[in-house]
Write a protein that holds these residues in place. Structure first.
Motif, mmCIF file in Angstrom:
data_model
loop_
_atom_site.group_PDB
_atom_site.id
_atom_site.type_symbol
_atom_site.label_atom_id
_atom_site.label_comp_id
_atom_site.label_asym_id
_atom_site.label_seq_id
_atom_site.Cartn_x
_atom_site.Cartn_y
_atom_site.Cartn_z
ATOM 1 N N LEU A 3 -4.703 1.152 -3.689
ATOM 2 C CA LEU A 3 -4.757 -0.005 -2.802
ATOM 3 C C LEU A 3 -4.891 0.443 -1.351
ATOM 4 O O LEU A 3 -5.636 -0.157 -0.569
ATOM 5 N N ARG A 4 -4.178 1.499 -0.989
ATOM 6 C CA ARG A 4 -4.275 2.038 0.379
ATOM 7 C C ARG A 4 -5.698 2.521 0.661
ATOM 8 O O ARG A 4 -6.264 2.225 1.718
ATOM 9 N N ILE B 153 0.822 -1.212 0.000
ATOM 10 C CA ILE B 153 0.000 0.000 0.000
ATOM 11 C C ILE B 153 0.855 1.261 0.000
ATOM 12 O O ILE B 153 0.383 2.338 -0.384
#
Length: 235
Positions: A205-206, A199
């Motif tokens: 994605l984070r 991430i």
């Protein structure tokens, strides 16, 4: 100011001006959508309507060009969503994980997140976290029951859709409670070190993980009072 208001009201009786307002209405409506597919479809509709408006009524070739690019970008994004929907099908545990994601999360981000997970099975009595000890795994429960104990008191019962170890993952602190499997569990397990590295290099994605953990934490808080009688029986 009065003249401007009069001009605006007069324009509402003009079909061409109303059509111009409609193009912006579609754009605003797209921004209000929670599902990415719906957002993209409305954005494309808005862009196409603006192309017609700018090309036929306003005669603004610069705006037509950029609206065409806007439409193209959104069509490509819709194509990518379709591709991931049809070529990245999930098994039962992965589908459960995807279904519990917030509606706004992109499926491609879910797939990248799942690529970092291992499927594990835990028997009753398995300890997932120990109070005061470092936590190295983030566990998503696809099936089964886990009890959460603080000291000698059962404080919560976690089941399908819940995460174990999320507070330690977010804070970096040791576990604040013991988590013990009560009924056989199937779980998706993320190595915290690998997940943190992933991430750090992927903002989407984070955001996906943050959305999932925040949704789960909110759900746990709202259920906590109702779960206390169940927790006491499980103890």
């Amino acid at each position: 100011m009065t003249a401007m208001i009069d001009e605006l009201l007069h324009g509402l009786s003009n079909p061409v001006i109303l059509f111009g307002h409609f193009t912006y209405f579609l754009l605003i409506a797209s921004m209000l959508m929670r599902r990415m597919v719906t957002l993209r479809i409305l954005a494309v509709a808005s862009g196409l309507a603006k192309i017609v408006y700018r090309a036929v009524f306003v005669l603004d070739p610069v705006s037509v060009l950029w609206e065409a690019i806007f439409v193209l970008v959104n069509v490509v994004q819709l194509g990518l969503i379709w591709y991931y929907e049809h070529h990245h099908r999930f098994d039962e545990e992965h589908q459960h994980f995807a279904d519990n994601m917030p509606d706004t999360v992109d499926r491609s981000a879910i797939k990248r997140l799942l690529d970092l997970a291992d499927l594990e099975r835990y028997a009753p009595g398995t300890v997932l976290t120990t109070e005061g000890m470092a936590v190295t795994k983030l566990v998503y429960i696809a099936d089964g029951i886990v009890k959460i104990e603080h000291g000698d008191r059962v404080v919560a019962i976690c089941g399908p859709g819940d995460y174990i170890g999320e507070l330690s993952f977010l804070s970096g602190n040791p576990a604040t409670a013991n988590a013990t499997v009560v009924k056989p569990c199937r779980a998706l397990v993320f190595d915290q070190a690998k997940l943190t590295a992933a991430i750090a290099n992927d903002a989407q994605l984070r955001r996906t993980l943050d959305s999932a953990l925040n949704k789960n934490l909110a759900g746990k808080l709202s259920r906590s009072n109702n779960q206390m009688p169940t927790a006491e029986r499980a103890a």
